[in-house]
Design a protein around this motif. Structure first.
Motif, PDB file in Angstrom:
ATOM      1  N   ILE A 202       0.842  -1.244   0.020  1.00  0.00           N
ATOM      2  CA  ILE A 202       0.031   0.036  -0.029  1.00  0.00           C
ATOM      3  C   ILE A 202       0.896   1.084   0.017  1.00  0.00           C
ATOM      4  CG2 ILE A 202      -1.663   1.340   1.143  1.00  0.00           C
ATOM      5  CD1 ILE A 202      -2.645  -1.425   2.511  1.00  0.00           C
ATOM      6  N   THR A 203       0.831   2.069  -1.082  1.00  0.00           N
ATOM      7  CA  THR A 203       1.651   3.523  -1.011  1.00  0.00           C
ATOM      8  C   THR A 203       0.599   4.449  -0.631  1.00  0.00           C
ATOM      9  OG1 THR A 203       0.923   3.554  -3.395  1.00  0.00           O
ATOM     10  CG2 THR A 203       3.120   2.504  -2.850  1.00  0.00           C
ATOM     11  N   ILE A 204       1.126   5.307   0.346  1.00  0.00           N
ATOM     12  CA  ILE A 204       0.363   6.528   0.830  1.00  0.00           C
ATOM     13  C   ILE A 204       0.963   7.722   0.690  1.00  0.00           C
ATOM     14  CG2 ILE A 204      -0.616   7.108   3.060  1.00  0.00           C
ATOM     15  CD1 ILE A 204      -0.236   4.422   4.093  1.00  0.00           C
ATOM     16  N   HIS A 205       0.492   8.577  -0.376  1.00  0.00           N
ATOM     17  CA  HIS A 205       1.058   9.962  -0.751  1.00  0.00           C
ATOM     18  C   HIS A 205       0.319  10.746  -0.125  1.00  0.00           C
ATOM     19  CE1 HIS A 205       2.687  12.427  -4.147  1.00  0.00           C
ATOM     20  NE2 HIS A 205       1.778  13.314  -3.462  1.00  0.00           N
ATOM     21  N   LEU A 206       1.221  11.462   0.807  1.00  0.00           N
ATOM     22  CA  LEU A 206       0.349  12.605   1.746  1.00  0.00           C
ATOM     23  C   LEU A 206       1.173  14.109   1.407  1.00  0.00           C
ATOM     24  CD1 LEU A 206      -0.009  10.441   5.054  1.00  0.00           C
ATOM     25  CD2 LEU A 206      -1.661  10.712   3.179  1.00  0.00           C
ATOM     26  N   GLY A 207       0.375  14.659   0.720  1.00  0.00           N
ATOM     27  CA  GLY A 207       0.903  16.281   0.543  1.00  0.00           C
ATOM     28  C   GLY A 207      -0.232  17.197   0.836  1.00  0.00           C
ATOM     29  N   ASN A 208      -0.337  18.192   0.133  1.00  0.00           N
ATOM     30  CA  ASN A 208      -1.480  19.147   0.077  1.00  0.00           C
ATOM     31  C   ASN A 208      -2.707  18.239  -0.659  1.00  0.00           C
ATOM     32  OD1 ASN A 208      -3.040  21.470   0.557  1.00  0.00           O
ATOM     33  ND2 ASN A 208      -2.922  21.722  -1.554  1.00  0.00           N
ATOM     34  N   GLY A 209      -2.245  17.543  -1.662  1.00  0.00           N
ATOM     35  CA  GLY A 209      -3.084  16.426  -2.137  1.00  0.00           C
ATOM     36  C   GLY A 209      -2.573  15.104  -1.795  1.00  0.00           C
ATOM     37  N   CYS A 210      -3.543  14.173  -1.435  1.00  0.00           N
ATOM     38  CA  CYS A 210      -3.479  12.820  -0.836  1.00  0.00           C
ATOM     39  C   CYS A 210      -4.071  11.868  -1.659  1.00  0.00           C
ATOM     40  CB  CYS A 210      -3.937  12.767   0.593  1.00  0.00           C
ATOM     41  SG  CYS A 210      -3.175  14.008   1.806  1.00  0.00           S
ATOM     42  N   SER A 211      -3.289  10.641  -1.717  1.00  0.00           N
ATOM     43  CA  SER A 211      -4.159   9.810  -2.341  1.00  0.00           C
ATOM     44  C   SER A 211      -3.242   8.295  -1.837  1.00  0.00           C
ATOM     45  CB  SER A 211      -4.016   9.458  -3.739  1.00  0.00           C
ATOM     46  OG  SER A 211      -2.762   9.627  -4.237  1.00  0.00           O
TER      47      SER A 211
END
Length: 394
Positions: A202-211
């Protein structure tokens, strides 16, 4: 070969010049506030930064400014534009038309234009960047890399919405997913870390946009963003998942227009709507000082992440690793902690001391008892674009 990576936004131009296949970054830069008299231009080479405020009224002027800087005898890195063999362009939406990186042709540009309705803030700017680059770097190959491409391996049961099938067939209304370049890069690094033939990540991309994305044996099978980048996780200013009835309630009961509701859900919601602030660093600081709204927002955002971890572990039928990335994922030990706590039944357990370490390197932060690896992997979308460009040309 020298590959120029371009990311053209509605009012910005990011760039990196990368020598491939050595992966040496020769310079990086950014044009901000395009269309303004006080646009900001920054260029960095060998850890030395050049910055200036200057009028840049459109993307063409911005790209010409970048080109002039690349050729500058003091801060530049090339002697001729012909030294750049290819330009890798980030294109946000490829719809169902593009599942791979492609050489730009007239047909490709026409298809990108056809997708303007699906990404009205991004695709027009992306295409503008391509068309201007064609006039300046006339001998370079123009390559398009799509944010949605990595998610095109999702099965139909994952991407189709439960509405009449004609809307999928005639109007391409379906889940596409975004941040694909980041999810691809991070999942490949995670697979290298696991060093095994099969993988469930599971990849978790957390920035101002998240997915988030569920990746099985290197292929995406599910992702949290859908038809647009607005659903899924709680983001800086976007609401993420919400009952669609709320939209109709806002329109009918509060007499808001469709545009007003759209602005509300995209620009005034998420962490900003919950706290009044969109910068997570400020929210964490205020939460630490007792601000109840900020404490609640952090819990709410982490709860959403945990729900997706559980759902994706089920979709994958197991789990080898979770990988945090992007500005918040890489730097916020608190968000990682809140997102992983009380998940021992899934085999996820953090080592708190390792979680607090800050580093630009890939690192494992799970405890010795954790059955699932918990990774922090700095994303590098520009390098991934350069890699895909190089691979296509070779």
């Amino acid at each position: 070969m020298n590959i120029l990576v371009l990311n053209a936004g509605s009012s910005s131009l990011k760039y990196q010049l990368i020598e491939m296949p050595s992966q040496v970054v020769q310079c990086v830069g950014l044009v901000e506030r395009i269309g303004m008299e006080d646009a900001i231009f920054t260029h960095e080479k060998d850890n030395e930064k050049h910055s200036e405020v200057t009028p840049i009224l459109n993307h063409e002027i911005g790209l010409k400014k970048i080109t002039k800087t690349l050729l500058d005898p003091k801060i530049g890195v090339i002697n001729s534009v012909d030294e750049i063999k290819a330009i890798g362009h980030r294109v946000v939406h490829g719809g169902s038309k593009f599942s791979h990186t492609v050489v730009v042709t007239k047909e490709v540009k026409d298809k990108i234009r056809d997708l303007f309705d699906l990404a009205p803030l991004h695709n027009p700017a992306n295409l503008t960047g391509i068309e201007i680059a064609e006039t300046i770097f006339t001998s370079a190959k123009q390559i398009a890399i799509f944010d949605t491409a990595f998610h095109q391996t999702m099965p139909k049961e994952a991407y189709q919405y439960a509405i009449p099938s004609t809307y999928l067939d005639d109007y391409n209304i379906r889940a596409y997913g975004f941040h694909g370049t980041s999810h691809k890069y991070v999942s490949e690094k995670a697979i290298e870390t696991l060093n095994k033939d099969t993988s469930k990540i599971i990849t978790i991309h957390l920035g101002n946009g998240c997915s988030m994305a569920a990746v099985k044996n290197g292929k995406c099978i599910e992702t949290s963003m859908g038809f647009s980048p607005t659903n899924g996780l709680v983001m800086g200013t976007r609401a993420g998942d919400i009952d669609q009835s709320v939209i109709f309630f806002l329109m009918k009961k509060l007499n808001k227009s469709a545009d007003e509701v759209n602005d509300l859900l995209q620009k005034e919601s998420g962490m900003k709507g919950l706290t009044g602030f969109s910068d997570l660093r400020e929210i964490e600081e205020k939460a630490g000082n007792g601000n109840e709204d900020c404490k609640n927002a952090l819990k709410l955002a982490a709860y959403r992440i945990k729900k997706f971890i559980g759902a994706y572990a089920a979709a994958l039928n197991g789990l080898d690793a979770i990988a945090f990335t992007a500005g918040i994922g890489e730097n916020s030990s608190l968000m990682r902690h809140l997102s992983c706590c009380n998940l021992e039944f899934l085999g996820i357990e953090l080592n708190n001391s390792k979680n607090e370490i800050r580093s630009k390197d890939i690192r494992e932060i799970q405890s010795l008892n954790s059955k699932v690896k918990v990774l922090v992997i700095p994303t590098n979308e520009e390098l991934e674009i350069a890699k895909q460009t190089c691979e296509l040309l070779n």
